[in-house]
Scaffold this active site. Structure first.
Site, PDB file in Angstrom:
ATOM      1  N   GLU A  81       1.060  -1.373  -0.316  1.00 53.81           N
ATOM      2  CA  GLU A  81       0.076  -0.267   0.126  1.00 53.81           C
ATOM      3  C   GLU A  81       1.150   1.510  -0.068  1.00 53.81           C
ATOM      4  O   GLU A  81       0.662   2.287  -0.890  1.00 53.81           O
ATOM      5  CB  GLU A  81      -0.801   0.219   1.004  1.00 53.81           C
ATOM      6  CG  GLU A  81      -1.645  -1.411   1.255  1.00 53.81           C
ATOM      7  CD  GLU A  81      -1.254  -1.781   1.942  1.00 53.81           C
ATOM      8  OE1 GLU A  81      -1.796  -2.916   3.142  1.00 53.81           O
ATOM      9  OE2 GLU A  81      -0.248  -2.536   2.081  1.00 53.81           O
ATOM     10  N   CYS A 107      -1.793  -1.899   7.352  1.00 57.80           N
ATOM     11  CA  CYS A 107      -1.200  -1.864   9.178  1.00 57.80           C
ATOM     12  C   CYS A 107      -1.236  -1.015   9.078  1.00 57.80           C
ATOM     13  O   CYS A 107      -1.688   0.553   7.911  1.00 57.80           O
ATOM     14  CB  CYS A 107       0.083  -2.184   8.806  1.00 57.80           C
ATOM     15  SG  CYS A 107       1.221  -1.099   7.643  1.00 57.80           S
TER      16      CYS A 107
END
Length: 159
Positions: A81, A107
């Site tokens: 990401e 996360c």
């Protein structure tokens, strides 16, 4: 002919992108998509550009027995990401209003990067142990949606 819906289509691409990862613990892929269903960029977890791959030099977190979701700062890799956000910024691609399809729940660090990039919706396939990421996403108004929630109740084979 079975035609996948947009969510299934983009998630399958995220899984394909994950195959580029050289991480020894987990292969993760991400696809950023515009509100008009156009791919804006992809990313997978791996080392910084020009750095050695984990598959070549090993994994410090694995050697130390660090559990998943902890001590990410000692990992040589960058998450999928974050790679989507950073490469979009590097090449001038705006992510404001975009969705990201990712093979694992983000996360905290990646959630922050995606919120800052203007991403509004994240669809993930597998769970990741990071409750703070969920709280930050909610506070910032970024939707975190499990692919299982999307497919629940769908009848297989209908487009």
């Amino acid at each position: 002919m079975m035609r996948p819906d947009w969510d299934e289509y983009f998630m399958s691409i995220a899984h394909l992108v994950a195959t580029r990862s050289t991480c020894l613990r987990r292969q993760v892929g991400a696809v950023a998509v515009s509100p008009e269903n156009r791919i804006l960029g992809t990313g997978y977890n791996g080392p910084l550009p020009g750095a050695p791959h984990c598959s070549d030099v090993g994994c410090l977190r694995a050697e130390l027995g660090v559990p998943s979701g902890q001590r990410q700062e000692i990992c040589r890799a960058q998450h999928a990401e974050a790679n989507v956000c950073n490469f979009a910024a590097r090449y001038g691609v705006a992510l404001d209003g975009a969705s990201v399809y990712v093979t694992a729940q983000p996360c905290t660090t990646c959630t922050k990067a995606m919120v800052t990039s203007g991403i509004k919706r994240v669809i993930f396939d597998s769970e990741y142990p990071d409750e703070l990421a969920c709280k930050i996403a909610k506070e910032a108004g970024m939707e975190l949606i499990s692919m299982a929630e999307i497919t629940k109740g769908k009848i297989t084979g209908l487009a």
